[in-house]
Design an enzyme around this catalytic site. Sequence first.
Site, mmCIF file in Angstrom:
data_model
loop_
_atom_site.group_PDB
_atom_site.id
_atom_site.type_symbol
_atom_site.label_atom_id
_atom_site.label_comp_id
_atom_site.label_asym_id
_atom_site.label_seq_id
_atom_site.Cartn_x
_atom_site.Cartn_y
_atom_site.Cartn_z
ATOM 1 N N LYS A 22 0.848 -1.213 0.000
ATOM 2 C CA LYS A 22 0.000 0.000 0.000
ATOM 3 C C LYS A 22 0.873 1.248 0.000
ATOM 4 O O LYS A 22 0.657 2.169 -0.790
ATOM 5 C CB LYS A 22 -0.884 0.001 1.243
ATOM 6 N N ASN A 23 1.898 1.263 0.865
ATOM 7 C CA ASN A 23 2.683 2.490 1.040
ATOM 8 C C ASN A 23 3.708 2.720 -0.054
ATOM 9 O O ASN A 23 4.407 3.727 -0.033
ATOM 10 C CB ASN A 23 3.335 2.498 2.424
ATOM 11 N N CYS A 116 -5.313 11.973 12.418
ATOM 12 C CA CYS A 116 -6.011 10.700 12.262
ATOM 13 C C CYS A 116 -5.898 9.990 13.610
ATOM 14 O O CYS A 116 -5.258 10.499 14.531
ATOM 15 C CB CYS A 116 -5.351 9.912 11.143
ATOM 16 N N ARG A 121 -0.265 14.067 12.895
ATOM 17 C CA ARG A 121 0.185 13.931 11.499
ATOM 18 C C ARG A 121 0.426 15.308 10.848
ATOM 19 O O ARG A 121 -0.174 15.658 9.842
ATOM 20 C CB ARG A 121 -0.800 13.129 10.659
ATOM 21 N N ASP A 305 4.425 0.451 12.013
ATOM 22 C CA ASP A 305 3.205 -0.197 11.508
ATOM 23 C C ASP A 305 3.081 -1.634 11.985
ATOM 24 O O ASP A 305 1.993 -2.209 11.912
ATOM 25 C CB ASP A 305 3.176 -0.171 9.974
HETATM 26 C C1 EPZ Z 1 4.061 6.843 6.227
HETATM 27 O O1 EPZ Z 1 3.274 7.837 6.861
HETATM 28 C C2 EPZ Z 1 3.155 5.626 6.111
HETATM 29 N N1 EPZ Z 1 1.991 5.958 5.288
HETATM 30 C C3 EPZ Z 1 2.699 5.200 7.505
HETATM 31 O O2 EPZ Z 1 1.920 4.016 7.353
HETATM 32 C C4 EPZ Z 1 3.937 4.868 8.344
HETATM 33 O O3 EPZ Z 1 3.538 4.535 9.646
HETATM 34 C C5 EPZ Z 1 4.865 6.093 8.382
HETATM 35 O O4 EPZ Z 1 5.207 6.500 7.036
HETATM 36 C C6 EPZ Z 1 6.159 5.806 9.137
HETATM 37 O O5 EPZ Z 1 6.815 4.741 8.555
HETATM 38 C C7 EPZ Z 1 2.114 5.959 3.944
HETATM 39 O O6 EPZ Z 1 3.195 5.746 3.395
HETATM 40 C C8 EPZ Z 1 0.872 6.250 3.154
HETATM 41 P P1 EPZ Z 1 6.087 10.197 8.413
HETATM 42 P P2 EPZ Z 1 3.806 9.383 6.924
HETATM 43 O O7 EPZ Z 1 5.968 11.457 7.640
HETATM 44 O O8 EPZ Z 1 4.500 9.705 5.648
HETATM 45 C C9 EPZ Z 1 6.113 13.359 11.940
HETATM 46 C C10 EPZ Z 1 0.077 2.594 7.675
HETATM 47 O O9 EPZ Z 1 -0.437 2.051 8.664
HETATM 48 N N2 EPZ Z 1 6.024 14.382 10.882
HETATM 49 O O10 EPZ Z 1 7.338 9.385 8.306
HETATM 50 O O11 EPZ Z 1 2.694 10.235 7.376
HETATM 51 C C11 EPZ Z 1 4.779 12.641 12.111
HETATM 52 O O12 EPZ Z 1 3.929 13.351 12.961
HETATM 53 C C12 EPZ Z 1 0.531 4.039 7.755
HETATM 54 O O13 EPZ Z 1 0.260 2.021 6.565
HETATM 55 C C13 EPZ Z 1 6.149 15.720 11.225
HETATM 56 O O14 EPZ Z 1 6.324 16.067 12.393
HETATM 57 O O15 EPZ Z 1 4.870 9.240 8.105
HETATM 58 C C14 EPZ Z 1 5.184 11.335 12.714
HETATM 59 O O16 EPZ Z 1 5.352 11.519 14.109
HETATM 60 C C15 EPZ Z 1 0.314 4.661 9.131
HETATM 61 N N3 EPZ Z 1 6.049 16.650 10.245
HETATM 62 C C16 EPZ Z 1 6.557 11.068 12.088
HETATM 63 O O17 EPZ Z 1 7.011 12.316 11.558
HETATM 64 C C17 EPZ Z 1 5.844 16.312 8.934
HETATM 65 O O18 EPZ Z 1 5.798 17.223 8.063
HETATM 66 C C18 EPZ Z 1 6.514 10.028 10.969
HETATM 67 O O19 EPZ Z 1 5.761 10.568 9.933
HETATM 68 C C19 EPZ Z 1 5.722 14.944 8.604
HETATM 69 C C20 EPZ Z 1 5.824 13.993 9.595
#
Ligand code: EPZ
Length: 418
Positions: A22-23, A116, A121, A305
Amino acid sequence: MNKLVIEGGIPMRGEIAMQGAKNAVLPILAASIMSGEICVIHNCPWLRDVEKTGIVLEKLGCRVRRGADTIQVDASGINDCRIDERLMREMRSSIIFLGAILSVSGRAEVGLPGGCPIGLRPIDLHLKALRQMGVNIIEEHGYLKCECARLKGCAIHLDFASVGATENIMLAAVKAEGETTITNAAREPEIIDLAQFLNRMGAKVHGAGSSFITIEGVDKLHGAEYSVMPDRIVSQTYLIGAMITGGEIMLKNANASHMQAGLSALAEMGGRIKTTPEGVYLKSRGHINSIHIIRTMPYPGFPTDAQSPFMALAAVADGTSVFVENIFENRFRHVDELVRMGADIKVEGRSAVVRGVKKLYGANVEAYELRGGAALVLAAMAAEGKTEITGTEFIDRGYEDIEGNLSRCGIRIRRIRV
Ligand code: EPZ
């Protein structure tokens, strides 16, 4: 609305062909709009999130055709640069369309994705990087209004190795003027998959999978055909299914190199694992050891995840396990539901202490988010008696035909409409 009904206590035995990730497929579909031509994506899973992304693509003016495990996107007719607030709220990962839409149209208007169930997020890292690339962004009335005559390559450092921010920058940079570098880039395998697809479209992305990525801007991209990597989180979920029921499973096309942290944890907890060119095989030894501590980290650390599926396994392990969730601030929503099934779990801030119990019992439980819902399915497979799980729409976001796959491995599971 429907629910999953599971009769626990039956060993999971069989073989599952692993679905596409998916990701990986979501950012690849966003990237396809930049080709201006037709892209064909193979090994595309049937998921609610893919369906919703297809709706976004059609609203942007693309023609989308779904095959058995392919999706074809014709981006020649793109005629819009907006994603409305309702769609963005339903599918917060659509924020990764921002870089691609700006690259195609020079402007974009998307609803703020909002939080969410697993956390706030925020998207500050995405916006900071796009502003560095020359994008003018106004946040008003719940929308992001973005304009940029020409995206400019530049040196970008990410304060946190954000997966989505890394992807958005890559999408904005592939046709930008000059070179873009990303330091502290996310290293997840899905980033490599996106880079491979972009390069197949004619982009020049180097270093994906490392924390230093360079992208040389090109003038034009073209259509491409690509097969998406297998889903490493769904793979680990089904391996845990065999462990938690005392069974055995062969995951065809699963890629062991994408899930070293999870496989190491499964071995520590007593699984007998074999990796072959065909995939990954696990056989339970009939006993589940507790695991000293699981700390979620950016890749190649332990994946956030997989935290809740592993917690379901730890709930029936012999001894006490500790989980520390370092990535999202609210990713223990499944704990109360596991406790309702007889688990002994105490949450303190970002840590959860799990004392293994001899047995879980069937109960009526609710899924509040995707991976927490998968954890409830696993717990129900091990529990004595019947479990009813509502909130299946969350599970369907990431697990293709979960009841079909599990039934074919002997699990008594059915979906009933309520
Ligand atoms: C991706 O989410 C995945 N989703 C998530 O999978 C996965 O858990 C996550 O990466 C971490 O591996 C998809 O790829 C669609 P991040 P993403 O930006 O991109 C903080 C699932 O179950 N952050 O790496 O949203 C954020 O709050 C889903 O399949 C900021 O602070 O993850 C979090 O604490 C859930 N500012 C951390 O970074 C930002 O601008 C990780 O977020 C962006 C993120």
